[in-house]
Design a protein around this motif. Structure first.
Motif, PDB file in Angstrom:
ATOM      1  N   ILE A  64     162.282 -42.400 105.766  1.00  0.00           N
ATOM      2  CA  ILE A  64     163.231 -42.888 106.966  1.00  0.00           C
ATOM      3  C   ILE A  64     164.121 -43.898 106.322  1.00  0.00           C
ATOM      4  O   ILE A  64     163.700 -44.833 105.476  1.00  0.00           O
ATOM      5  CB  ILE A  64     162.480 -43.374 108.052  1.00  0.00           C
ATOM      6  CG1 ILE A  64     161.611 -42.227 108.844  1.00  0.00           C
ATOM      7  CG2 ILE A  64     163.178 -44.320 109.078  1.00  0.00           C
ATOM      8  CD1 ILE A  64     160.727 -42.957 110.018  1.00  0.00           C
ATOM      9  N   ALA A  65     165.381 -43.952 106.597  1.00  0.00           N
ATOM     10  CA  ALA A  65     166.177 -44.766 106.150  1.00  0.00           C
ATOM     11  C   ALA A  65     166.529 -45.928 107.398  1.00  0.00           C
ATOM     12  O   ALA A  65     166.885 -45.360 108.446  1.00  0.00           O
ATOM     13  CB  ALA A  65     167.565 -44.402 105.725  1.00  0.00           C
ATOM     14  N   ILE A  66     166.599 -47.026 107.054  1.00  0.00           N
ATOM     15  CA  ILE A  66     166.877 -48.092 108.191  1.00  0.00           C
ATOM     16  C   ILE A  66     168.014 -48.891 107.624  1.00  0.00           C
ATOM     17  O   ILE A  66     168.185 -49.437 106.636  1.00  0.00           O
ATOM     18  CB  ILE A  66     165.760 -49.037 108.366  1.00  0.00           C
ATOM     19  CG1 ILE A  66     164.505 -48.489 108.914  1.00  0.00           C
ATOM     20  CG2 ILE A  66     166.031 -50.029 109.421  1.00  0.00           C
ATOM     21  CD1 ILE A  66     163.307 -49.372 109.196  1.00  0.00           C
ATOM     22  N   SER A  67     169.124 -48.885 108.505  1.00  0.00           N
ATOM     23  CA  SER A  67     170.282 -49.796 108.399  1.00  0.00           C
ATOM     24  C   SER A  67     170.469 -50.785 109.528  1.00  0.00           C
ATOM     25  O   SER A  67     170.263 -50.565 110.659  1.00  0.00           O
ATOM     26  CB  SER A  67     171.570 -49.061 108.499  1.00  0.00           C
ATOM     27  OG  SER A  67     172.830 -49.837 108.289  1.00  0.00           O
ATOM     28  N   GLN A  68     170.215 -52.016 108.858  1.00  0.00           N
ATOM     29  CA  GLN A  68     170.060 -53.260 110.069  1.00  0.00           C
ATOM     30  C   GLN A  68     171.243 -54.100 109.805  1.00  0.00           C
ATOM     31  O   GLN A  68     171.466 -54.529 108.437  1.00  0.00           O
ATOM     32  CB  GLN A  68     168.851 -54.059 109.712  1.00  0.00           C
ATOM     33  CG  GLN A  68     168.758 -55.014 110.855  1.00  0.00           C
ATOM     34  CD  GLN A  68     167.357 -55.827 110.718  1.00  0.00           C
ATOM     35  OE1 GLN A  68     166.310 -55.164 110.590  1.00  0.00           O
ATOM     36  NE2 GLN A  68     167.191 -57.315 110.600  1.00  0.00           N
ATOM     37  N   THR A  98     157.616 -43.200 103.453  1.00  0.00           N
ATOM     38  CA  THR A  98     158.622 -43.958 102.852  1.00  0.00           C
ATOM     39  C   THR A  98     159.656 -44.528 103.651  1.00  0.00           C
ATOM     40  O   THR A  98     160.547 -44.114 104.579  1.00  0.00           O
ATOM     41  CB  THR A  98     159.064 -43.271 101.804  1.00  0.00           C
ATOM     42  OG1 THR A  98     157.979 -42.612 100.990  1.00  0.00           O
ATOM     43  CG2 THR A  98     159.808 -44.028 100.770  1.00  0.00           C
ATOM     44  N   ILE A  99     159.818 -45.808 103.462  1.00  0.00           N
ATOM     45  CA  ILE A  99     161.051 -46.505 104.371  1.00  0.00           C
ATOM     46  C   ILE A  99     161.786 -47.089 103.526  1.00  0.00           C
ATOM     47  O   ILE A  99     161.574 -47.834 102.384  1.00  0.00           O
ATOM     48  CB  ILE A  99     160.613 -47.684 105.298  1.00  0.00           C
ATOM     49  CG1 ILE A  99     159.545 -46.988 106.295  1.00  0.00           C
ATOM     50  CG2 ILE A  99     161.674 -48.284 106.126  1.00  0.00           C
ATOM     51  CD1 ILE A  99     159.139 -48.003 107.238  1.00  0.00           C
ATOM     52  N   ASP A 100     163.136 -46.441 103.445  1.00  0.00           N
ATOM     53  CA  ASP A 100     164.448 -47.187 102.808  1.00  0.00           C
ATOM     54  C   ASP A 100     165.094 -48.185 103.718  1.00  0.00           C
ATOM     55  O   ASP A 100     165.806 -47.796 104.287  1.00  0.00           O
ATOM     56  CB  ASP A 100     165.483 -46.091 102.179  1.00  0.00           C
ATOM     57  CG  ASP A 100     166.639 -46.743 101.541  1.00  0.00           C
ATOM     58  OD1 ASP A 100     166.570 -47.760 100.985  1.00  0.00           O
ATOM     59  OD2 ASP A 100     167.556 -46.051 101.679  1.00  0.00           O
ATOM     60  N   TYR A 101     164.842 -49.754 103.452  1.00  0.00           N
ATOM     61  CA  TYR A 101     165.456 -50.535 104.395  1.00  0.00           C
ATOM     62  C   TYR A 101     166.736 -51.295 103.511  1.00  0.00           C
ATOM     63  O   TYR A 101     166.724 -51.473 102.566  1.00  0.00           O
ATOM     64  CB  TYR A 101     164.325 -51.774 104.635  1.00  0.00           C
ATOM     65  CG  TYR A 101     164.905 -52.947 105.187  1.00  0.00           C
ATOM     66  CD1 TYR A 101     164.792 -54.265 104.680  1.00  0.00           C
ATOM     67  CD2 TYR A 101     165.406 -52.792 106.556  1.00  0.00           C
ATOM     68  CE1 TYR A 101     165.576 -55.381 104.954  1.00  0.00           C
ATOM     69  CE2 TYR A 101     165.903 -53.908 107.260  1.00  0.00           C
ATOM     70  CZ  TYR A 101     166.176 -55.118 106.452  1.00  0.00           C
ATOM     71  OH  TYR A 101     166.498 -56.307 107.036  1.00  0.00           O
ATOM     72  N   ASN A 102     167.945 -51.170 104.763  1.00  0.00           N
ATOM     73  CA  ASN A 102     169.081 -52.051 104.032  1.00  0.00           C
ATOM     74  C   ASN A 102     169.756 -52.894 105.086  1.00  0.00           C
ATOM     75  O   ASN A 102     169.322 -52.596 106.011  1.00  0.00           O
ATOM     76  CB  ASN A 102     170.033 -50.588 103.991  1.00  0.00           C
ATOM     77  CG  ASN A 102     169.478 -49.762 103.177  1.00  0.00           C
ATOM     78  OD1 ASN A 102     169.937 -49.654 101.867  1.00  0.00           O
ATOM     79  ND2 ASN A 102     168.625 -48.380 103.577  1.00  0.00           N
ATOM     80  N   ASN A 103     170.116 -54.115 104.402  1.00  0.00           N
ATOM     81  CA  ASN A 103     170.532 -54.971 105.530  1.00  0.00           C
ATOM     82  C   ASN A 103     171.939 -55.414 105.082  1.00  0.00           C
ATOM     83  O   ASN A 103     172.278 -55.804 103.724  1.00  0.00           O
ATOM     84  CB  ASN A 103     169.482 -56.282 105.332  1.00  0.00           C
ATOM     85  CG  ASN A 103     170.175 -57.495 105.803  1.00  0.00           C
ATOM     86  OD1 ASN A 103     170.985 -57.390 107.106  1.00  0.00           O
ATOM     87  ND2 ASN A 103     170.127 -58.469 105.177  1.00  0.00           N
ATOM     88  N   ALA A 104     172.869 -55.338 105.710  1.00  0.00           N
ATOM     89  CA  ALA A 104     174.346 -55.439 105.637  1.00  0.00           C
ATOM     90  C   ALA A 104     174.633 -56.945 105.673  1.00  0.00           C
ATOM     91  O   ALA A 104     175.792 -57.196 105.140  1.00  0.00           O
ATOM     92  CB  ALA A 104     175.101 -54.642 106.716  1.00  0.00           C
ATOM     93  N   GLN A 105     173.885 -57.758 106.129  1.00  0.00           N
ATOM     94  CA  GLN A 105     174.128 -59.047 105.969  1.00  0.00           C
ATOM     95  C   GLN A 105     175.442 -59.511 106.682  1.00  0.00           C
ATOM     96  O   GLN A 105     176.301 -60.495 106.381  1.00  0.00           O
ATOM     97  CB  GLN A 105     174.265 -59.630 104.602  1.00  0.00           C
ATOM     98  CG  GLN A 105     172.839 -59.435 103.828  1.00  0.00           C
ATOM     99  CD  GLN A 105     173.170 -59.974 102.399  1.00  0.00           C
ATOM    100  OE1 GLN A 105     174.107 -59.739 101.769  1.00  0.00           O
ATOM    101  NE2 GLN A 105     171.957 -60.247 101.663  1.00  0.00           N
ATOM    102  N   ALA A 106     175.674 -58.914 107.755  1.00  0.00           N
ATOM    103  CA  ALA A 106     176.736 -58.923 108.792  1.00  0.00           C
ATOM    104  C   ALA A 106     177.924 -58.960 108.143  1.00  0.00           C
ATOM    105  O   ALA A 106     179.232 -59.315 108.785  1.00  0.00           O
ATOM    106  CB  ALA A 106     176.756 -60.284 109.551  1.00  0.00           C
ATOM    107  N   ASP A 107     178.071 -57.917 107.165  1.00  0.00           N
ATOM    108  CA  ASP A 107     179.305 -57.630 106.297  1.00  0.00           C
ATOM    109  C   ASP A 107     179.745 -56.247 106.741  1.00  0.00           C
ATOM    110  O   ASP A 107     179.008 -55.504 106.286  1.00  0.00           O
ATOM    111  CB  ASP A 107     179.126 -58.119 104.917  1.00  0.00           C
ATOM    112  CG  ASP A 107     180.466 -57.867 104.101  1.00  0.00           C
ATOM    113  OD1 ASP A 107     180.813 -56.708 103.794  1.00  0.00           O
ATOM    114  OD2 ASP A 107     181.189 -58.881 103.808  1.00  0.00           O
TER     115      ASP A 107
END
Length: 363
Positions: A64-68, A98-107
């Protein structure tokens, strides 16, 4: 005779040695061929993503991919609830998940890059947390099930064309119930008769924030209360926006605005210093220092999205078969310590609106 016998003996030994060598080579070749076939059989017969178990069986595993969009308490709790629901259903990170976690940092640039990366990867499901992330992921990912969470208005964000029966590969959990905003504005009108103007700090670039602000303004207008907006483009502008409302607004209100919530400590500071009642749209902000909201636990909200993921991954459901969910545990949440900081006299009538005072009156 002796020489002939000697030569005969040497010949027999040579034949025996040759036979032994040939047998050894045959055994080595047989073992190598057996290993090769076993390996090839495993790769061909075992589906991709499956992990072979010690007992010889196979348990299906997932990616699973997560985009936060940004990290703040509400969105973090959403992610934690999502993962907890998966674990409760037998899908555990590091075991069969398996988790692919991604954080955009409000950008916004990061946000788009993350969506493009996820689209290029092979995932069994994608979770997008917050409206900007959901919009980017939905735009880029077309062949993989996509769930969203912490999205205020999926219709306005053009993520689905129907809340009840989404089409395509996108569905999820909305984090707002229109009744919550109405109940909170009614609460202000009933218990704060001196409030004639409510200041709304808002990033008007976030669709979810605009939708909620318009709803609040409509509800306040029914009570003859005016709303005034203070716009921000990024988190660093939140404090200045709050300060600009001092003297112009009798109370503060913020929506589920990722930019503003990320800088909410500045709003709390200004509200406390100037005795201005501060109302929010999420429980986490009340726990940090806003006075009141009508809300729910974002962990529960994320858990709802996780249950939808289980339906897709384990039960074979398609996103188009799963209606968008709404929060179903709404209650008033009051912070009595914040009330004291903001000069609010909390009455018994105010406390009486809380259905679950043990959990939702914070002291």
């Amino acid at each position: 005779m002796r020489r002939a016998g000697y030569l005969l003996l040497i010949g027999l030994l040579a034949v025996m040695l040759a036979a032994c060598g040939q047998g050894k080579n045959d055994n080595a070749g047989g073992n190598a061929g057996g290993n090769s076939n076993a390996s090839g059989g495993t790769n061909a017969e075992q589906p991709a993503g499956n992990a072979e178990q010690p007992d010889g069986g196979a348990e299906q595993s997932f990616r699973i991919a997560i985009s936060q969009y940004v990290e703040h308490p509400s969105l973090d709790a959403t992610r934690e609830g999502f993962i907890a629901a998966l674990k409760d259903a037998g899908l555990e990170e590091g075991v069969n998940l398996t988790i692919d976690y991604n954080n955009a940092q409000a950008d916004s640039t990061n946000n788009l890059s993350i969506a493009q990366k996820i689209a290029a990867d092979k995932n069994d499901l994608v979770l997008a947390i917050a409206t900007p992330s959901a919009q980017s992921v939905a735009q880029m990912v077309k062949d993989t099930p996509v769930l969203f969470a912490a999205v205020t208005d999926p219709l306005a964000a053009k993520l689905v064309d129907s809340m009840e029966a989404p089409s395509g590969n996108v569905t999820g959990a909305s984090d707002t119930n229109p009744a919550a905003v109405q109940q909170l504005m009614d609460f202000i009108a009933e218990h704060f008769p001196d409030v004639k103007t409510v200041g709304i700090i808002i990033n008007e670039g976030e669709t979810n924030a605009v939708v909620m602000a318009e709803n609040a303004e409509q509800q306040l207008a029914k009570h003859g209360i005016q709303a005034v907006r203070a716009a921000v483009a990024n988190t660093s502008e939140v404090k200045q926006a709050a300060e600009s409302l001092v003297g112009r607004a009798d109370a503060f209100f913020i929506t589920l605005d990722n930019t503003v919530v990320s800088g909410v400590d500045a709003v709390i500071q200004v509200a406390n210093e100037n005795d201005i009642p501060f109302f929010s749209s999420d429980r986490d902000t009340v726990e940090r220092g806003a006075f009141a909201t009508v809300g729910f636990k974002y962990f529960d909200h994320g858990y709802q999205a996780g249950q939808m993921a289980v339906e897709i991954l384990k039960n074979g459901k398609k996103p188009s078969e799963l209606a968008v969910t709404l929060p179903d545990k709404l209650d008033f949440i009051l912070n009595l310590k914040a009330a004291a900081e903001q000069g609010i006299d909390v009455t018994d009538e105010m406390k009486a609106v809380v259905q679950d005072p043990a959990n939702n009156i914070i002291e």
